[in-house]
Design a protein around this motif. Structure first.
Motif, mmCIF file in Angstrom:
data_model
loop_
_atom_site.group_PDB
_atom_site.id
_atom_site.type_symbol
_atom_site.label_atom_id
_atom_site.label_comp_id
_atom_site.label_asym_id
_atom_site.label_seq_id
_atom_site.Cartn_x
_atom_site.Cartn_y
_atom_site.Cartn_z
ATOM 1 N N ASN A 1 -57.362 64.852 -44.164
ATOM 2 C CA ASN A 1 -56.699 63.564 -44.304
ATOM 3 C C ASN A 1 -55.257 63.603 -43.823
ATOM 4 N N CYS B 1 -52.931 59.642 -36.251
ATOM 5 C CA CYS B 1 -52.902 58.185 -36.167
ATOM 6 C C CYS B 1 -51.481 57.659 -36.000
ATOM 7 N N TYR C 1 -52.622 54.162 -44.979
ATOM 8 C CA TYR C 1 -53.608 54.619 -45.958
ATOM 9 C C TYR C 1 -53.311 56.053 -46.392
ATOM 10 N N GLY D 1 -53.629 61.476 -40.626
ATOM 11 C CA GLY D 1 -52.454 60.613 -40.699
ATOM 12 C C GLY D 1 -51.461 60.904 -39.596
ATOM 13 N N VAL E 1 -61.874 64.636 -43.856
ATOM 14 C CA VAL E 1 -61.961 63.187 -43.698
ATOM 15 C C VAL E 1 -63.344 62.689 -44.093
ATOM 16 N N VAL F 1 -54.356 53.253 -40.692
ATOM 17 C CA VAL F 1 -54.814 54.555 -41.186
ATOM 18 C C VAL F 1 -53.629 55.391 -41.659
#
Length: 90
Positions: A66, A73, A31, A70, A47, A28
């Motif tokens: 988002n 994660c 990503y 990040g 998200v 993630v």
């Protein structure tokens, strides 16, 4: 008898869960890094895309963007790797 069950838990379940958290947290995070290169205007979006701008689907989803995902994660991935390395040698 309970000691043997607790030992099996630490030998099998904890390394598997921490390795899973490490791998998926890193995926993630990568990503989000790719998103920042190719579509940086998506970083401040939420998200989930299931809720409209003013609608509150779940209380946790209105602040989870988002870029925040990040960061969370990345920390989860580092924690999962640390726990996995501590328990992998047992």
């Amino acid at each position: 008898m309970w000691y043997r069950a607790q030992e099996m838990y630490y030998k099998r379940v904890v390394p598997c869960l921490s390795l899973t958290a490490f791998v998926f947290g890193l995926i993630v995070f990568l990503y989000v890094v790719a998103l920042s290169f190719f579509a940086p205007y998506w970083l401040d979006k939420q998200v989930t895309h299931l809720q409209e701008e003013g609608e509150l689907l779940h209380p946790l989803l209105w602040w989870l963007r988002n870029d925040v995902m990040g960061i969370l994660c990345l920390f989860g991935s580092a924690l999962g790797f640390f726990i996995w390395r501590l328990t992998a040698g047992r």
